[in-house]
Design a protein around this motif. Structure first.
Motif: not given
Lengths: 214, 214
Positions: A98-100, B119-128, B130-136, B138-145
């Motif tokens: 979220f805070h990226h 919700e699934a589309e939102l979640y995937t959009a967050f993932e894409v 985050t990984n667009k900014m820095q590949p890899g 998403w797996d590292d960070v706290r996911k959205p609450g």
């Protein structure tokens, strides 16, 4: 996430009403950015084009072919524009998705076009434009001839109603996330010039000019 | 001069009517660009904002705070937008000032916003995103609450009416200028990632993740 509406430091400027610092910020961003986008309303619908530009004093200049549809449309209809220029300085990697964010500097301005007809102003705009792209270049190149003047339209926009937004610094995480075992920080970004690639059609005995040596 | 209306190679695309190559060009530019500008008409006047974005399939996604004025305005009024994204690949130094240009790739598209609620589309959009900014990353960070979902508005825009413009290659000089003793060629530009700068507030024992090692 890289939400440009979240900023650590926001300089909202109506230039004539604010101090020198704000104007300097706006000018510095405009002088560094390699392109801007010019948005205007075309038959009720939004339209925008990316284009090179330069700044001289309190004016921003763009240019294009006299045959360019959008240049003529802007000039002939005296259409109001919104222009923006953005520099991305770094990726801000927080502990939570979220805070990226990104570190950036951007300018958004509103103005109306003025067609530049004064020859001295046109000439200086060409010089500033060329040297903005590559400092030192203007002295080296063939200067514009009469045919080229006639083929080029230059529009200026007074930098009057402009705002700059700047984000700097590291991530801002939620308090409880600082304990997470997640690396956080900034990856600074920079536009790097690579080694110049000579035109194969060049005269073989022309050396690389000093302003292009790293 | 850096006139984006002069291009060696122009791909004007109405995506559904053209081939895969054009769509690939548009998608590749969107996937590489770190920001876009979203232009729309606000009370008859042009307005634009720079913002981060990502692409999933045939849609472009932006997001912002639910309190963001422009996000709400776009969503509630279903306003048509013009979006552009531009990459500058090189400075094209010609023998004459007039023929100076830049190598670039840009996309301009027209669309209407759609508020993403799935919700699934939102979640995937967050993932894409985050990984667009820095590949890899998403797996590292706290996911959205849940609170973060509620604080975020995501809009999608179908990539349907889009055009790409691309300039590549060296300068194109007037025939008689090739004999001039002026160096000509291209200075390639690249956005370089610098060494990551760790947040001073981080846990001291968190190592630099492998995806950030040069």
């Amino acid at each position: 996430m890289a939400d440009f509406s979240k900023t650590d430091k926001t300089t909202i400027t109506r230039l004539p009403k604010r101090g020198v610092y704000d104007q300097e910020t706006v000018y510095a961003i405009l002088d560094e950015a390699l392109f801007c986008t010019v948005a205007y309303v075309r038959e009720g619908e939004p339209f925008q084009i990316p284009t090179g530009f330069c700044r001289m004093g309190d004016k921003l200049y763009i240019h294009g072919s006299v045959g360019s549809f959008y240049m003529r449309e802007l000039a002939e209809k005296n259409l109001p524009v919104c222009i923006s220029a953005t520099l991305i300085d770094g990726l801000v990697l927080a502990r939570s998705a979220f805070h990226h964010s990104v570190n950036y500097r951007s300018v958004v301005m509103f103005a109306k076009p003025e067609k530049v007809t004064d020859e001295a102003e046109l000439y200086t705009a060409f010089e500033v434009f060329t040297n903005k792209m590559q400092p030192g270049r203007w002295d080296d190149v063939r200067k514009p001839g009469a045919g080229e003047w006639k083929a080029t339209m230059v529009l200026s926009f007074r930098i009057e109603e402009a705002s700059a937004k700047v984000r700097t610094g590291g991530p801002k995480d939620d308090d409880e996330d600082y304990a997470l075992p997640v690396w956080a920080g900034v990856v600074p970004l920079r536009i790097e010039k690579q080694s110049p690639v000579a035109d194969e059609l060049r005269k073989k005995d022309v050396p690389l000019p000093s302003y292009l040596k790293a």
